[in-house]
Design an enzyme around this catalytic site. Structure first.
Site, PDB file in Angstrom:
ATOM      1  N   ASP A 149      42.648  48.976  43.641  1.00  0.00           N
ATOM      2  CA  ASP A 149      41.647  48.118  43.004  1.00  0.00           C
ATOM      3  C   ASP A 149      42.354  46.916  42.366  1.00  0.00           C
ATOM      4  O   ASP A 149      43.168  47.080  41.458  1.00  0.00           O
ATOM      5  CB  ASP A 149      40.911  48.931  41.936  1.00  0.00           C
ATOM      6  CG  ASP A 149      39.792  48.141  41.283  1.00  0.00           C
ATOM      7  OD1 ASP A 149      38.638  48.291  41.718  1.00  0.00           O
ATOM      8  OD2 ASP A 149      40.080  47.356  40.356  1.00  0.00           O
TER       9      ASP A 149
ATOM     10  N   TYR B  60      43.225  39.237  38.158  1.00  0.00           N
ATOM     11  CA  TYR B  60      44.440  39.959  37.771  1.00  0.00           C
ATOM     12  C   TYR B  60      45.697  39.175  38.178  1.00  0.00           C
ATOM     13  O   TYR B  60      46.780  39.452  37.682  1.00  0.00           O
ATOM     14  CB  TYR B  60      44.516  41.356  38.422  1.00  0.00           C
ATOM     15  CG  TYR B  60      43.380  42.306  38.116  1.00  0.00           C
ATOM     16  CD1 TYR B  60      42.427  42.030  37.133  1.00  0.00           C
ATOM     17  CD2 TYR B  60      43.256  43.496  38.808  1.00  0.00           C
ATOM     18  CE1 TYR B  60      41.389  42.911  36.881  1.00  0.00           C
ATOM     19  CE2 TYR B  60      42.227  44.385  38.554  1.00  0.00           C
ATOM     20  CZ  TYR B  60      41.293  44.087  37.593  1.00  0.00           C
ATOM     21  OH  TYR B  60      40.264  44.965  37.354  1.00  0.00           O
TER      22      TYR B  60
ATOM     23  N   LYS C  58      37.829  41.550  43.456  1.00  0.00           N
ATOM     24  CA  LYS C  58      36.680  41.044  42.689  1.00  0.00           C
ATOM     25  C   LYS C  58      36.820  39.545  42.550  1.00  0.00           C
ATOM     26  O   LYS C  58      37.890  39.067  42.144  1.00  0.00           O
ATOM     27  CB  LYS C  58      36.658  41.680  41.286  1.00  0.00           C
ATOM     28  CG  LYS C  58      36.906  43.170  41.291  1.00  0.00           C
ATOM     29  CD  LYS C  58      36.878  43.773  39.900  1.00  0.00           C
ATOM     30  CE  LYS C  58      37.445  45.176  39.926  1.00  0.00           C
ATOM     31  NZ  LYS C  58      38.922  45.237  39.928  1.00  0.00           N
TER      32      LYS C  58
ATOM     33  N   HIS D   4      32.849  39.871  39.774  1.00  0.00           N
ATOM     34  CA  HIS D   4      33.612  40.490  38.675  1.00  0.00           C
ATOM     35  C   HIS D   4      32.794  40.577  37.382  1.00  0.00           C
ATOM     36  O   HIS D   4      32.825  41.594  36.700  1.00  0.00           O
ATOM     37  CB  HIS D   4      34.907  39.694  38.453  1.00  0.00           C
ATOM     38  CG  HIS D   4      35.980  40.477  37.770  1.00  0.00           C
ATOM     39  ND1 HIS D   4      37.310  40.188  37.923  1.00  0.00           N
ATOM     40  CD2 HIS D   4      35.927  41.540  36.937  1.00  0.00           C
ATOM     41  CE1 HIS D   4      38.022  41.052  37.210  1.00  0.00           C
ATOM     42  NE2 HIS D   4      37.206  41.876  36.592  1.00  0.00           N
TER      43      HIS D   4
END
Ligand code: A2P
Length: 276
Positions: free
Chosen positions: A46, A51, A76, A109
């Site tokens: 994930d 990120y 996302k 997201h």
């Protein structure tokens, strides 16, 4: 090692119930962690644009040598890609960073309701699904009010709603809503980010009872509730521990006792207020 169960995602797809969370690992940190996780049996990874580690996730996948079709990869798209079909380029950018030609699951997201672009973004997601570069599509951090609009104004029900969820933030109403509409609930920060949750006396008692660690008791609680869970760890022993959940079950009274750690409706993030 017991195999990780698959949770159906509607149609003919399914998602491994336990995956590896990768926030806040950097590209350089995440690549060897992915290799360790895949060796430990993880088949679900994930990540997210936000990120900043999709390149490292892709590197780790290649370094592991695993076949693409054995792996379930989620990313996302963040707010920069909402509206005006920007999600099309957004997904292409993610795929190029990951070095993949499709993701298994693409999520919005955050709803960012103040911008009011999530319905149009979802319509773009419906086209991305049809194009095959995202095998399933879903959302993250959506509340029932946001999902109500998707259900009323668009054609496809999100496969997943990934939300902050752990024994302090149990989100029972949102879980029930998701289940009622056939939406799989995913838990982010399933271990409460490793903070004081794991020192709860109850979890210590249960860890002794089941001869597991407090983290495994918490993760098994997610499994008992039918949730898809993506704990983050960069520590090899913990990475292995966090997927070793399928040789024990919690008694219903213990599931209830863990759920009773909930800190009330004000706990956790409010995605009407924050988001990225
Ligand atoms: P680390 O990565 O140093 O192993 P969450 O998934 O809820 O965000 O929690 C992630 C945090 O929990 C990280 O700080 C991680 O530390 C820690 N953590 C992950 N697995 C375990 C475990 N099995 N036991 C204790 N702490 C853990």
């Amino acid at each position: 090692m017991n195999a990780t169960p698959l949770v159906p995602l509607g149609s003919d797809r399914s998602i491994p119930q336990v995956g590896l969370g990768t926030w806040p690992l950097t590209d350089a940190e995440v690549a060897p962690v992915i290799v360790t996780a895949i060796e430990a049996g993880y088949r679900h990874l994930d990540t997210a644009v936000r990120y900043g580690n999709e390149i490292g996730v892709g590197q780790g996948i290649r370094d592991s040598g695993i076949a693409r079709d054995e792996l379930f990869v989620t990313t996302k798209l963040d707010g920069a890609y909402q509206g005006d079909d920007k999600a099309i380029a957004g997904l292409d950018d993610s795929l190029s960073r990951l070095g993949l030609d499709y993701v298994d699951l693409l999520l919005i997201h955050w709803p960012l309701p103040g911008r009011d672009l999530y319905v149009s973004t979802w319509k773009t997601f419906e086209r991305l699904l049809a194009g095959g570069k995202a095998r399933s599509v879903g959302v993250s951090n959506f509340k029932s009010t946001h999902l109500d609009r998707l259900l009323a104004e668009t054609d496809i029900v999100p496969a997943v709603n990934q939300i902050e969820l752990n024994p302090y933030v149990t989100r029972s109403a949102q879980r029930e809503y998701n289940a009622r509409h056939g939406i799989v609930t995913g838990s982010w920060s399933p271990l409460g980010q490793g903070n004081e949750l794991l020192s709860e006396p109850l979890l210590g008692v249960l860890a002794e009872k089941y001869e597991k660690t407090p983290a495994q008791v918490v993760l098994r609680w997610h499994v008992e509730l039918g949730l898809v869970v993506t704990p983050k760890s960069q520590t090899p022993a913990r990475i292995r521990q966090n997927i070793d959940l399928f040789d024990f079950t919690l008694e219903p009274a213990d599931v209830e006792a863990i759920t009773a750690l909930d800190r009330g409706p004000g706990a956790g993030v409010d995605s009407d207020v924050i988001g990225l």
